[in-house]
Scaffold this motif. Structure first.
Motif, PDB file in Angstrom:
ATOM      1  N   ASP A 174       0.740  -1.170  -0.027  1.00 29.83           N
ATOM      2  CA  ASP A 174      -0.034   0.008  -0.031  1.00 29.83           C
ATOM      3  C   ASP A 174       0.930   1.184   0.032  1.00 29.83           C
ATOM      4  OD1 ASP A 174      -2.286  -1.516  -0.061  1.00 29.83           O
ATOM      5  OD2 ASP A 174      -2.698  -1.369   1.935  1.00 29.83           O
ATOM      6  N   LEU A 175       0.298   2.290  -0.398  1.00 30.60           N
ATOM      7  CA  LEU A 175       0.913   3.649  -0.528  1.00 30.60           C
ATOM      8  C   LEU A 175       0.230   4.583   0.543  1.00 30.60           C
ATOM      9  CD1 LEU A 175       3.077   5.751  -1.838  1.00 30.60           C
ATOM     10  CD2 LEU A 175       1.028   6.048  -3.646  1.00 30.60           C
ATOM     11  N   VAL A 176       1.084   4.921   1.485  1.00 29.54           N
ATOM     12  CA  VAL A 176       0.731   5.539   2.622  1.00 29.54           C
ATOM     13  C   VAL A 176       1.177   7.109   2.396  1.00 29.54           C
ATOM     14  CG1 VAL A 176       0.430   6.049   5.068  1.00 29.54           C
ATOM     15  CG2 VAL A 176       0.643   3.768   4.247  1.00 29.54           C
ATOM     16  N   ILE A 177       0.269   8.047   2.392  1.00 26.97           N
ATOM     17  CA  ILE A 177       0.442   9.240   2.236  1.00 26.97           C
ATOM     18  C   ILE A 177       0.241  10.231   3.511  1.00 26.97           C
ATOM     19  CG2 ILE A 177       0.170  11.558   0.747  1.00 26.97           C
ATOM     20  CD1 ILE A 177      -0.606   9.711  -1.537  1.00 26.97           C
ATOM     21  N   TYR A 178       1.040  10.794   4.292  1.00 30.78           N
ATOM     22  CA  TYR A 178       0.746  11.547   5.243  1.00 30.78           C
ATOM     23  C   TYR A 178       0.579  12.957   4.768  1.00 30.78           C
ATOM     24  CZ  TYR A 178       1.223   7.878   8.690  1.00 30.78           C
ATOM     25  OH  TYR A 178       1.119   6.730   9.237  1.00 30.78           O
ATOM     26  N   ALA A 179      -0.614  13.333   4.495  1.00 30.52           N
ATOM     27  CA  ALA A 179      -0.872  14.770   3.681  1.00 30.52           C
ATOM     28  C   ALA A 179      -0.544  15.704   4.724  1.00 30.52           C
ATOM     29  CB  ALA A 179      -2.471  14.406   3.458  1.00 30.52           C
ATOM     30  N   ASP A 180       0.007  16.729   4.278  1.00 25.53           N
ATOM     31  CA  ASP A 180       0.357  17.933   4.804  1.00 25.53           C
ATOM     32  C   ASP A 180      -1.066  18.882   4.693  1.00 25.53           C
ATOM     33  OD1 ASP A 180       1.092  20.491   5.852  1.00 25.53           O
ATOM     34  OD2 ASP A 180       2.931  20.499   4.485  1.00 25.53           O
ATOM     35  N   ASP A 212       0.376  12.324  -9.114  1.00 23.80           N
ATOM     36  CA  ASP A 212       1.557  11.726 -10.057  1.00 23.80           C
ATOM     37  C   ASP A 212       2.243  10.583  -9.244  1.00 23.80           C
ATOM     38  OD1 ASP A 212       1.064  13.381 -12.407  1.00 23.80           O
ATOM     39  OD2 ASP A 212       2.618  15.045 -11.529  1.00 23.80           O
ATOM     40  N   LEU A 213       2.597  10.707  -8.123  1.00 17.68           N
ATOM     41  CA  LEU A 213       3.092  10.048  -7.058  1.00 17.68           C
ATOM     42  C   LEU A 213       2.186   8.530  -7.246  1.00 17.68           C
ATOM     43  CD1 LEU A 213       5.429   9.883  -4.775  1.00 17.68           C
ATOM     44  CD2 LEU A 213       3.568  10.148  -3.269  1.00 17.68           C
ATOM     45  N   VAL A 214       1.324   8.497  -7.091  1.00 19.91           N
ATOM     46  CA  VAL A 214       0.262   7.283  -7.348  1.00 19.91           C
ATOM     47  C   VAL A 214       0.469   6.662  -8.572  1.00 19.91           C
ATOM     48  CG1 VAL A 214      -1.652   6.301  -7.115  1.00 19.91           C
ATOM     49  CG2 VAL A 214      -1.218   8.366  -5.843  1.00 19.91           C
ATOM     50  N   LYS A 215       0.552   7.456  -9.742  1.00 26.96           N
ATOM     51  CA  LYS A 215       0.728   7.174 -11.106  1.00 26.96           C
ATOM     52  C   LYS A 215       2.172   6.425 -11.246  1.00 26.96           C
ATOM     53  CE  LYS A 215      -2.557   9.805 -13.612  1.00 26.96           C
ATOM     54  NZ  LYS A 215      -2.766  11.031 -14.472  1.00 26.96           N
ATOM     55  N   GLU A 216       3.064   6.657 -10.282  1.00 29.08           N
ATOM     56  CA  GLU A 216       4.622   6.075 -10.780  1.00 29.08           C
ATOM     57  C   GLU A 216       4.424   4.776 -10.431  1.00 29.08           C
ATOM     58  OE1 GLU A 216       7.349   7.757  -8.136  1.00 29.08           O
ATOM     59  OE2 GLU A 216       7.241  10.144  -9.151  1.00 29.08           O
ATOM     60  N   ARG A 217       3.366   3.978  -9.640  1.00 31.13           N
ATOM     61  CA  ARG A 217       3.068   2.605  -9.810  1.00 31.13           C
ATOM     62  C   ARG A 217       2.804   2.015 -10.984  1.00 31.13           C
ATOM     63  NH1 ARG A 217       2.236   0.654  -4.294  1.00 31.13           N
ATOM     64  NH2 ARG A 217       3.441   1.923  -3.047  1.00 31.13           N
ATOM     65  N   GLY A 218       2.393   2.663 -11.876  1.00 30.99           N
ATOM     66  CA  GLY A 218       2.256   2.130 -13.180  1.00 30.99           C
ATOM     67  C   GLY A 218       0.806   1.514 -13.260  1.00 30.99           C
ATOM     68  N   GLN A 219       0.061   1.425 -12.249  1.00 31.21           N
ATOM     69  CA  GLN A 219      -1.288   0.790 -12.480  1.00 31.21           C
ATOM     70  C   GLN A 219      -2.334   1.399 -11.254  1.00 31.21           C
ATOM     71  OE1 GLN A 219      -0.212  -3.521 -11.003  1.00 31.21           O
ATOM     72  NE2 GLN A 219      -1.825  -2.786  -9.472  1.00 31.21           N
ATOM     73  N   LEU A 220      -3.566   1.460 -11.623  1.00 40.64           N
ATOM     74  CA  LEU A 220      -4.229   1.950 -10.542  1.00 40.64           C
ATOM     75  C   LEU A 220      -4.515   1.243  -9.252  1.00 40.64           C
ATOM     76  CD1 LEU A 220      -7.374   3.049 -12.857  1.00 40.64           C
ATOM     77  CD2 LEU A 220      -5.831   4.605 -11.686  1.00 40.64           C
ATOM     78  N   PRO A 221      -4.744   2.154  -8.277  1.00 46.29           N
ATOM     79  CA  PRO A 221      -4.988   1.644  -6.973  1.00 46.29           C
ATOM     80  C   PRO A 221      -6.285   0.913  -6.862  1.00 46.29           C
ATOM     81  CG  PRO A 221      -4.857   3.736  -6.547  1.00 46.29           C
ATOM     82  CD  PRO A 221      -4.779   3.454  -7.879  1.00 46.29           C
ATOM     83  N   VAL A 222      -6.589  -0.098  -5.841  1.00 50.39           N
ATOM     84  CA  VAL A 222      -7.986  -0.605  -5.726  1.00 50.39           C
ATOM     85  C   VAL A 222      -8.670  -0.020  -4.985  1.00 50.39           C
ATOM     86  CG1 VAL A 222      -7.262  -3.152  -6.087  1.00 50.39           C
ATOM     87  CG2 VAL A 222      -7.220  -2.216  -3.621  1.00 50.39           C
ATOM     88  N   ALA A 223      -8.094   1.127  -4.118  1.00 49.89           N
ATOM     89  CA  ALA A 223      -9.031   1.964  -3.359  1.00 49.89           C
ATOM     90  C   ALA A 223      -8.320   3.281  -2.803  1.00 49.89           C
ATOM     91  CB  ALA A 223      -9.373   1.229  -2.268  1.00 49.89           C
ATOM     92  N   MET A 253      -8.832  12.399 -10.125  1.00 56.49           N
ATOM     93  CA  MET A 253      -7.743  12.679 -10.915  1.00 56.49           C
ATOM     94  C   MET A 253      -7.088  11.454 -11.446  1.00 56.49           C
ATOM     95  SD  MET A 253      -8.151  15.709 -11.463  1.00 56.49           S
ATOM     96  CE  MET A 253      -6.986  15.733 -12.520  1.00 56.49           C
ATOM     97  N   LEU A 254      -6.888  10.334 -10.740  1.00 54.72           N
ATOM     98  CA  LEU A 254      -6.252   9.137 -11.278  1.00 54.72           C
ATOM     99  C   LEU A 254      -7.012   8.770 -12.576  1.00 54.72           C
ATOM    100  CD1 LEU A 254      -5.604   7.035  -7.991  1.00 54.72           C
ATOM    101  CD2 LEU A 254      -3.958   8.127  -9.617  1.00 54.72           C
ATOM    102  N   THR A 255      -8.109   9.134 -12.681  1.00 51.71           N
ATOM    103  CA  THR A 255      -8.862   8.400 -13.902  1.00 51.71           C
ATOM    104  C   THR A 255      -9.356   9.507 -14.970  1.00 51.71           C
ATOM    105  OG1 THR A 255     -10.998   8.429 -12.754  1.00 51.71           O
ATOM    106  CG2 THR A 255      -9.725   6.511 -12.692  1.00 51.71           C
ATOM    107  N   ASN A 256      -8.920  10.777 -14.687  1.00 54.01           N
ATOM    108  CA  ASN A 256      -9.353  11.733 -15.460  1.00 54.01           C
ATOM    109  C   ASN A 256      -8.166  12.642 -15.902  1.00 54.01           C
ATOM    110  OD1 ASN A 256     -12.449  12.101 -15.762  1.00 54.01           O
ATOM    111  ND2 ASN A 256     -11.976  11.385 -13.716  1.00 54.01           N
ATOM    112  N   PRO A 257      -7.888  13.089 -17.137  1.00 53.27           N
ATOM    113  CA  PRO A 257      -6.585  13.490 -17.773  1.00 53.27           C
ATOM    114  C   PRO A 257      -6.448  15.119 -17.339  1.00 53.27           C
ATOM    115  CG  PRO A 257      -8.447  13.522 -19.269  1.00 53.27           C
ATOM    116  CD  PRO A 257      -8.816  12.730 -18.266  1.00 53.27           C
TER     117      PRO A 257
END
Lengths: 350, 350
Positions: free
Chosen positions: A59-65, A80-91, A110-114
């Motif tokens: 999992d990708l944990v982001i402690y948001a500022d 962009d950080l999430v997109k570096e994984r090369g695939q969509l997350p499941v949630a 934003m993960l699914t919209n350009p």
């Protein structure tokens, strides 16, 4: 005619955060590369205030500022950080206050919209279905867990991604997560919902559902803040307030608070309180709000001390950009009623 | 811990039935063999009370006989009728009162789940996702448009298909459809919701959400029936009541009404009124209910006239089968408190 979208599932109850593991496991389906994005308010970083046994190593944990309110540039960066994984997350999961929940909503969209997120600030501009998302509020009163907006501050305007695609698929309302919130923070946040309700009820845009939910939410807030504090009840009052505003609009207070926030960098709930405090001529419940402040020994500071005429002008302009809320409050003729001078007069008192 | 499912979309507003066409067209996707099943209460047959321009020639319209409450055998018959088409419909629509909505819910579930409907009476027995379904209430107060149950009378018991799969995907709340409902029918139906709320609030199974929604629904009902009639507000009160009971359970009145319905064939709302009228020792709002009856000049008839001891016994047995509602009302020890003799005493007064 509006087709109102609701949150499909919610858990309510102390300890219900424990259900997050099952929900995420179900989505991962045992695949080792299936990952979730979990956005947690940076306040919780290293504090161990709740179990994170729902996390898997992938999992990708982001402690948001959330020192400042979420900016569109920050959303783009995280996406962009999430997109570096090369695939969509499941949630995408958001655990935190209104800012954190809005960040989670915006990332899922934003993960699914350009393009950049600034492009989607407005109403119904999102085309593609977003990633499944879960909201877990750790403070009550933003209503963000039940609304169709993800409020973002762009280079030019503070405006939400208002879309059915911004609605959480699942919400978890766990009062245990509210235990460590300091009282003044509690009040500032809850007042956001209190003011939403008042603005919905006294505006022109509402319907029988909005009225019922906003009335009940407001009544519950009064019971909680003038009577006995009850975190679970507060979570419910916030949820009903969030649903209420979805079929209505805010009014005079929110636009003024945006002006304050943009120039002074004030947090949303706090600037709502500062603005609402000066709106007794429009909103009868300002009186109740003052009683609440008194009960909790909260003295609102003067925020306009040292503000230049130029800054005041920017605040007034930012306020007056909010056409929908202001016409909700004053009608089509709002520009002639709520003039720039009037706005400045109100701001000067804050 | 319960994951509460909500209706995903709802329209609210006079004339909102006009939105049905767009919803169905979207599902048909222009395919000439894509059909919808539209279950309409037989009361509307040939009456031209609303436009049916949402229908396409390939749709299957069922004017449902709701003279009696829906039986499992009737559901099986209608499901078979739909199955004759050799493919699944794109949507099942219910337009009518609680019985019609429950029929639509049950058909949508039974089209994708094997066996007879009696098999699914109970809690969470449905496995396969149902056909997309839309609920359009033409009377307010059953709450059926927002609940997760489709109440059916089987050969042995009156019990709902209680399942997340019974929840409508879309609801249309159009007050124009309520115009032709006769006053006494209105009262009987609305009282179903009124009683639900009272049973939820005074029972042991509820949470902060149930309490908030049931309280508001009850308050609105009182305003509407002792103050000014407002069909749209009544639709909202019913919706909130439906959502409230979803996280709770009925109490003493519903089981008694089931006993009455089973032996005397009384309609649900009416038998609820007959039963509630004798429950002042348990429910304080029976007093308000009596005020409402008085205001609308409704005199409830004696229904037990001529009922034999044997019939009385069957009624009491049917009442006492409702373990969940009765333990909600009285606690685990309910059998020792709410004895068969006590039940018979209450029934004799009705």
């Amino acid at each position: 005619m509006k087709n109102s979208k609701m949150v499909l599932y919610y858990y309510l109850g102390r300890g219900s955060l424990s259900q997050l593991k099952g929900l995420l496991d179900g989505k991962r389906g045992g695949k080792s590369d299936a990952f979730a994005v979990v956005v947690i308010d940076h306040y919780f970083d290293g504090k161990n205030l709740f179990s994170t046994d729902f996390l898997e190593h992938q999992d990708l944990v982001i402690y948001a500022d959330t020192t400042e309110e979420p900016k569109t540039s920050y959303i783009d960066e995280l996406t962009d950080l999430v997109k570096e994984r090369g695939q969509l997350p499941v949630a995408v999961v958001g655990i935190g206050g209104g800012s954190t929940l809005d960040i989670a909503k915006a990332i899922s969209v934003m993960l699914t919209n350009p393009g950049k997120s600034v492009k989607y600030q407005g109403w119904d501009l999102v085309k593609n279905p977003p990633v499944y998302k879960i909201g877990v509020p750790t403070i009550a009163g933003t209503g963000a867990e039940f609304t169709r907006t993800a409020v973002l501050t762009g280079p030019e305007k503070k405006l939400g991604i208002n879309s059915d695609h911004s609605v959480f698929d699942q919400v978890i309302l766990d009062a245990d997560l509210l235990k460590t919130v300091p009282t003044d923070q509690f009040i500032y946040t809850a007042m956001d919902c209190f003011v939403h309700n008042e603005e919905s009820l006294l505006g022109r845009i509402n319907d029988a559902m909005t009225i019922a939910l906003a009335e009940k939410s407001l009544d519950m807030m009064k019971e909680i803040f003038l009577g006995e504090m009850d975190h679970e009840k507060l979570l419910v009052a916030s949820s009903l307030g969030g649903q209420a505003v979805a079929n209505s609009s805010v009014g005079i207070c929110h636009p003024l608070s945006y002006g304050l926030s943009i120039v002074l960098g004030l947090h949303h709930g706090f600037s709502i309180c500062v603005a609402f405090n000066q709106l007794e001529e429009y909103y009868p419940n300002v009186k109740v709000f003052k009683e609440i402040l008194k009960k909790y020994n909260i003295v609102l500071p003067r925020v306009m001390e040292g503000v230049t005429e130029e800054q005041l002008d920017i605040m007034a302009e930012a306020t007056l950009k909010n056409e929908k809320p202001l016409s909700n409050a004053f009608g089509d003729d709002w520009k002639n009623i709520f003039t720039k001078e009037k706005v400045k007069d109100l701001l000067r008192k804050m």
